[in-house]
Design a protein around this motif. Structure first.
Motif, PDB file in Angstrom:
ATOM      1  N   GLN A 133      86.166 -15.249  30.362  1.00 41.96           N
ATOM      2  CA  GLN A 133      85.862 -14.558  29.116  1.00 41.96           C
ATOM      3  C   GLN A 133      86.882 -14.942  28.054  1.00 41.96           C
ATOM      4  O   GLN A 133      88.093 -14.815  28.253  1.00 41.96           O
ATOM      5  N   PRO A 180      85.618  -8.109  40.830  1.00 42.58           N
ATOM      6  CA  PRO A 180      85.693  -8.824  39.544  1.00 42.58           C
ATOM      7  C   PRO A 180      85.859  -7.844  38.383  1.00 42.58           C
ATOM      8  O   PRO A 180      85.421  -6.686  38.438  1.00 42.58           O
ATOM      9  N   LEU A 181      86.526  -8.297  37.338  1.00 40.88           N
ATOM     10  CA  LEU A 181      86.693  -7.487  36.141  1.00 40.88           C
ATOM     11  C   LEU A 181      85.385  -7.421  35.362  1.00 40.88           C
ATOM     12  O   LEU A 181      84.575  -8.357  35.376  1.00 40.88           O
ATOM     13  N   ARG A 182      85.199  -6.316  34.664  1.00 40.85           N
ATOM     14  CA  ARG A 182      84.078  -6.217  33.729  1.00 40.85           C
ATOM     15  C   ARG A 182      84.482  -6.903  32.418  1.00 40.85           C
ATOM     16  O   ARG A 182      85.616  -6.744  31.973  1.00 40.85           O
ATOM     17  N   PRO A 183      83.590  -7.623  31.804  1.00 40.31           N
ATOM     18  CA  PRO A 183      83.930  -8.252  30.519  1.00 40.31           C
ATOM     19  C   PRO A 183      84.288  -7.197  29.472  1.00 40.31           C
ATOM     20  O   PRO A 183      83.692  -6.120  29.410  1.00 40.31           O
ATOM     21  N   LEU A 184      85.299  -7.497  28.664  1.00 38.77           N
ATOM     22  CA  LEU A 184      85.677  -6.607  27.572  1.00 38.77           C
ATOM     23  C   LEU A 184      84.652  -6.698  26.455  1.00 38.77           C
ATOM     24  O   LEU A 184      83.980  -7.721  26.268  1.00 38.77           O
ATOM     25  N   ARG A 185      84.535  -5.614  25.702  1.00 42.09           N
ATOM     26  CA  ARG A 185      83.630  -5.609  24.547  1.00 42.09           C
ATOM     27  C   ARG A 185      84.466  -5.724  23.275  1.00 42.09           C
ATOM     28  O   ARG A 185      85.204  -4.808  22.920  1.00 42.09           O
ATOM     29  N   LEU A 227      87.582 -13.578  35.183  1.00 49.46           N
ATOM     30  CA  LEU A 227      87.122 -12.258  35.618  1.00 49.46           C
ATOM     31  C   LEU A 227      87.121 -12.118  37.133  1.00 49.46           C
ATOM     32  O   LEU A 227      87.127 -10.994  37.649  1.00 49.46           O
ATOM     33  N   GLN A 228      87.118 -13.236  37.840  1.00 48.95           N
ATOM     34  CA  GLN A 228      87.065 -13.170  39.305  1.00 48.95           C
ATOM     35  C   GLN A 228      88.445 -12.967  39.923  1.00 48.95           C
ATOM     36  O   GLN A 228      88.618 -12.128  40.801  1.00 48.95           O
ATOM     37  N   SER A 270      80.467 -18.628  34.090  1.00 47.23           N
ATOM     38  CA  SER A 270      80.226 -17.400  34.853  1.00 47.23           C
ATOM     39  C   SER A 270      81.481 -16.585  35.168  1.00 47.23           C
ATOM     40  O   SER A 270      81.405 -15.601  35.915  1.00 47.23           O
ATOM     41  N   LYS A 271      82.649 -16.982  34.604  1.00 50.13           N
ATOM     42  CA  LYS A 271      83.847 -16.208  34.958  1.00 50.13           C
ATOM     43  C   LYS A 271      84.936 -16.176  33.898  1.00 50.13           C
ATOM     44  O   LYS A 271      85.815 -15.314  33.952  1.00 50.13           O
ATOM     45  N   HIS A 324      91.297 -12.376  37.992  1.00 51.70           N
ATOM     46  CA  HIS A 324      92.069 -11.547  37.063  1.00 51.70           C
ATOM     47  C   HIS A 324      93.179 -12.311  36.337  1.00 51.70           C
ATOM     48  O   HIS A 324      93.951 -11.703  35.595  1.00 51.70           O
TER      49      HIS A 324
END
Length: 416
Positions: free
Chosen positions: A62, A15-20, A81-82, A59-60, A84
């Motif tokens: 963003q 899974p991708l990390r959430p962007l900040r 995020l799961q 939960s996925k 992409h």
């Protein structure tokens, strides 16, 4: 097979990390400036969910930025995020009558994938519920799409479509409409330039959208702690996708006769104005007229994108805005009087006509108007062919209008 391969690839990708996203450095819109959905009573009543860019939902998903807004929802670009992939999230207001649209999307997404119009209607990918102290909000997950016809016309310096562009787009719209009518048994009832969009084939515009939000955060304001963002537009793609018909919030079953009010005022077909039982042909009239908001000269829809002006307005001379009598008078001026047998079927016909079809409303019929005079960009045989095409849609009797399948075979639409 493609779906299976995509599923298999996702098994091997973490899974991708959430962007900040930046929490500062954005333009703060003045408090006295009304921003987007803030103009609606539903916002004042606290009906909108306070979506925040960067938040992760279900939960996925963003949120990457805001795409648009309306009286019953806001729309956001998000990243799954799961797997992409990118999606559009349509977040409904708390009390929005969303259940019919959600069910319509589900039906449209599975009716008959082998139909050539299937790829020209927007698909629902799922739905979930966002919980909030003031009440729950349904969120519809959709495939993201590029600009609407309304936006596309505005990007053109001439503010109108070229003939080849109009033909190509209409062929795909009719494929979508044939799918809705014959496979899904739905009337859209709200076909307009805002709801005809383009498929995204250039995925680079999705990444550019995200990067722009990271580097230049969207202007925003806060009302009672709730954020309101300025919508962000996609860049111009390097490759254009196909036309996709979207937004089925007003769709109804077409295999059930009805005579209730439908369509925005200036889209009203004769049967809707007269309260004659109506069905699929209301969509055909809608495409033939496709008028925009009569209060502003936005240049879009089939007549507007090609002619650069509206065909009907419905402005009453009493100065109170739209009226059915003014709209009917314009249609009579353009197409001639309605057939008696149609008037005999209308619940409201006696408000405007005598039993033998004489006009009784206290408003004059416009003179010296016709489709020939209204069309200003074509000449000779090509103009005659175009007007014949339009007349196939703009018929008083709903049974006299051509179907979407028949219009796909029209000589003008298929000419080079």
């Amino acid at each position: 097979m493609a779906a299976l391969l995509k599923w298999a690839r996702n098994l091997t990708r973490p899974p991708l990390r959430p962007l900040r996203f930046p929490s500062a450095g954005f333009e703060l819109v003045p408090t006295d400036h009304i921003l987007e959905e803030e103009q609606f009573d539903e916002f004042k009543a606290g009906q909108y969910f306070p979506v925040r860019i960067g938040d992760v939902y279900d939960s996925k998903y963003q949120v990457l930025g805001k795409l648009g807004f309306g009286t019953t929802s806001t729309v956001w670009l998000a990243r799954n995020l799961q797997d992409h992939g990118h999606v559009a999230l349509k977040v409904y207001t708390r009390d929005a009558p969303h259940s019919r649209e959600v069910e319509t999307y589900r039906s449209v997404s599975r009716a008959n994938p082998s139909h050539p119009g299937f790829r020209h209607v927007r698909k629902a990918l799922g739905s979930f519920v966002l919980h909030y102290p003031r009440g729950d909000h349904t969120c519809l997950v959709l495939e993201p799409l590029w600009d609407s016809w309304k936006d596309l016309a505005r990007r053109n310096p001439a503010n109108r479509f070229t003939e080849p562009l109009l033909k190509a787009g209409l062929r795909e719209v009719f494929l979508a409409l044939d799918y809705l009518h014959t496979e899904c048994r739905f009337c859209a009832t709200d076909i307009k330039a805002d709801n005809i969009l383009q498929e995204i084939r250039d995925k680079g515009i999705l990444h550019a959208f995200t990067q722009a939000e990271l580097e230049q955060p969207s202007p925003r304001k806060f009302v009672d702690g709730r954020p309101i963002y300025l919508s962000r537009r996609f860049n111009l793609p390097k490759k254009f996708g196909e036309v996709v018909l979207s937004d089925f919030g007003a769709a109804v079953r077409g295999d059930q006769k009805r005579n209730h009010d439908a369509q925005p005022n200036v889209y009203h077909s004769p049967e809707v104005m007269l309260k004659v039982d109506w069905s699929y042909p209301v969509d055909i009239w809608n495409i033939g007229v496709m008028s925009a908001n009569p209060r502003r000269p936005a240049l879009h829809q089939i007549w507007d994108v090609f002619e650069g002006r509206h065909l009907f307005y419905g402005d009453d001379p009493n100065g109170k805005g739209y009226s059915t009598r003014a709209h009917l008078a314009e249609v009579i001026g353009m197409l001639g009087p309605p057939p008696i047998d149609l008037l005999q079927r209308g619940v409201r016909s006696k408000e405007f006509f005598t039993e033998d079809g004489q006009w009784t409303a206290d408003i004059p019929i416009p003179e010296n108007t016709s489709l020939e005079a209204a069309e200003a960009h074509l000449e000779g045989e090509n103009k005659a062919a175009f007007l014949s095409f339009v007349r196939g849609m703009l018929q008083w009797r709903l049974e006299d209008r051509k179907t979407a399948k028949e219009l796909l075979q029209d000589p003008w639409l298929n000419s080079k």
